[in-house]
Design an enzyme around this catalytic site. Sequence first.
Site, mmCIF file in Angstrom:
data_model
loop_
_atom_site.group_PDB
_atom_site.id
_atom_site.type_symbol
_atom_site.label_atom_id
_atom_site.label_comp_id
_atom_site.label_asym_id
_atom_site.label_seq_id
_atom_site.Cartn_x
_atom_site.Cartn_y
_atom_site.Cartn_z
ATOM 1 N N ARG A 153 -10.009 -11.672 1.414
ATOM 2 C CA ARG A 153 -10.456 -13.036 0.962
ATOM 3 C C ARG A 153 -10.070 -14.044 1.098
ATOM 4 O O ARG A 153 -10.771 -15.494 1.002
ATOM 5 C CB ARG A 153 -11.452 -12.733 -0.538
ATOM 6 C CG ARG A 153 -9.634 -12.071 -1.533
ATOM 7 C CD ARG A 153 -10.628 -11.047 -2.371
ATOM 8 N NE ARG A 153 -10.702 -9.821 -2.739
ATOM 9 C CZ ARG A 153 -11.370 -8.782 -2.870
ATOM 10 N NH1 ARG A 153 -11.172 -9.503 -4.975
ATOM 11 N NH2 ARG A 153 -11.334 -7.863 -3.070
ATOM 12 N N LYS A 201 0.687 -0.943 0.038
ATOM 13 C CA LYS A 201 -0.544 0.061 -0.434
ATOM 14 C C LYS A 201 0.879 0.749 -0.115
ATOM 15 O O LYS A 201 2.261 1.245 0.429
ATOM 16 C CB LYS A 201 -0.635 -0.075 1.358
ATOM 17 C CG LYS A 201 -1.902 -1.221 1.496
ATOM 18 C CD LYS A 201 -2.773 -0.363 2.453
ATOM 19 C CE LYS A 201 -3.935 -1.672 2.959
ATOM 20 N NZ LYS A 201 -4.802 -1.946 1.568
HETATM 21 N N1 BES Z 1 -8.149 -4.133 4.187
HETATM 22 C C1 BES Z 1 -8.326 -3.668 2.671
HETATM 23 C C2 BES Z 1 -9.419 -3.226 2.455
HETATM 24 C C3 BES Z 1 -10.089 -1.280 3.145
HETATM 25 C C4 BES Z 1 -9.150 -0.516 2.501
HETATM 26 C C5 BES Z 1 -10.419 -1.108 4.221
HETATM 27 C C6 BES Z 1 -9.206 0.794 2.447
HETATM 28 C C7 BES Z 1 -10.542 0.155 4.661
HETATM 29 C C8 BES Z 1 -9.817 1.694 3.538
HETATM 30 C C9 BES Z 1 -8.152 -4.522 1.835
HETATM 31 O O1 BES Z 1 -7.394 -5.748 2.287
HETATM 32 C C10 BES Z 1 -8.208 -3.974 0.544
HETATM 33 O O2 BES Z 1 -6.366 -3.341 1.157
HETATM 34 N N2 BES Z 1 -8.165 -4.266 -0.161
HETATM 35 C C11 BES Z 1 -8.244 -3.462 -1.647
HETATM 36 C C12 BES Z 1 -8.936 -5.051 -2.962
HETATM 37 C C13 BES Z 1 -7.669 -4.885 -4.883
HETATM 38 C C14 BES Z 1 -6.478 -4.839 -4.594
HETATM 39 C C15 BES Z 1 -9.317 -5.807 -5.347
HETATM 40 C C16 BES Z 1 -9.004 -2.422 -1.735
HETATM 41 O O3 BES Z 1 -9.866 -2.061 -1.827
HETATM 42 O O4 BES Z 1 -8.239 -1.549 -1.982
HETATM 43 MN MN MN Z 2 -5.442 -5.388 1.805
#
Ligand code: BES
Ligand code: MN
Length: 496
Positions: free
Chosen positions: A353, A279
Amino acid sequence: MKFAIKNTSPIKTVTDCLVIVVFKNGILSEEAEIVDRGCGKAITKLLTNNDFSGKLGETALIQNIAGCRAPRVLLLGAGDRKELNAKSFIKAMRNALQTIFATKAKNAHFAFSNLELNDRKTPWVTMRISQEAEDLCYVYSATKSKKPAIKSLKTISASIGTRRQIKTLETAMQKGKAIGNGINQAKELGNLPGNICTPTYLAEYAQKLWKGKNKVKVKVLTEKQMRRLGMGSLLSVSAGSSEEAKLIVVEYQGGKKNDKPHALVGKGITFDTGGISLKSGGGMDEMKYDMCGASSVIGSMNAIITTNLNLNVVAVIAAAENMPSGRATKPGDIVTSMSGQTIEVLNTDAEGRLVLCDALTYVKRYKPKSVIDIATLTGAAVATFGSTVSALLSNDESLASDLINSGQKSLDPVWQLPLLDEYQSMISSNFADIANIGGPRAGTITAACFLSRFTENLKWAHLDIAGSAWRSGSEKGATGRPVALLTEYLCSQVAK
Ligand code: BES
Ligand code: MN
Ligand code: ZN
């Protein structure tokens, strides 16, 4: 905090702070009327001086009214009597509690005998008095060297409902307290930093919490045990971390011995860096909240266990830390889930997931009556709903409507998104049975599509709480959602 029902006359009530209700345009409630008459019209005088109008949530604290036993009387504005409903009542109630918290009162009495809401009955109102009091009481202090001042308020009583209802109302009060405590546990676990709240910490927390508790069994599976079960997907998430992943299983036998349980499955990523699909830096601290699905499961389980709910429930928490390292899973890697389906990990940041799918496969051994997974799964859910509602997706319309109803009732709402077959092709892969991402569009739905591949033949719903589980900015902190929703849902299943 302690709670009691005390159907006394307001003017004679022995309390540090007596709360009486005044409606819009200075219309006194029956109990405010009694106080007013007994105290030489002190309330009426204040109202004619125009210092208080009774609009919703308004408060005025009066000290030492001659003729009233309580040293403090708190006027609480409830707005238009005919329009008073669940939401407006909560608003007023919370203002009253905050005002009392600012005093040195050790106990307070809410004179709510004739308080009626448009859309709720007395037991609900009673339950929310204790739930809101516990909820508002919460202060984070675990990692501060200066401990915050302890609140003076220790006991809350209320005159409410009729004498015949006392038993019911006492039960409702204890239920509200249990839910409030569950919400606070969820907040505390969420707020703890990732270097304290690790998968092992969560596992030990659950073990200590329910140690020796009647009807409750806690099992913790190690990585070795998970490997034997074939949980290659879950293990691929913790591969880069020095923290061992844990599968935490809590079995509560509150119902009949042979009844199948309801199941809760929580995402417990104790920190989500994104892994090799790292990230960006801004606000990454908030990824300590990526275990809020898990903490809401723990809080909800504790609420139903302390109230001895007549229901069998099993909770499964998939706890892991998502880190980059030389051993971490890489984009393009293919892993085999416990279900046997292979997964192409196109993005290691779509890890929720990956842990949930193995936990969902594991829970099948209980032949559950219903399965709800709770996860901070997608940024897309935040973009869609903000913080107001949690996203709901389900393969069963009756379960979805039960959850929508429970959300409305508990004021912890959800909103349904479509889980249509048309979206399924977005997660197909050239090299495995499925891919773990579906591209930039419809992110919350494709994430649920992925989970749906592991929940065939289950009555299943998915709650994406990415927007509702915590607040950002100066008010940063976990909300304890959706504990209120989940406990309401489970309570509603007892009669069935
Ligand atoms: N934990 C995150 C989702 C999230 C992001 C929750 C920001 C709250 C605030 C999850 O694991 C994630 O990183 N999801 C990605 C999925 C994508 C790579 C398909 C997302 O939502 O960007
Ligand atoms: Mn994630
Ligand atoms: Zn995540």
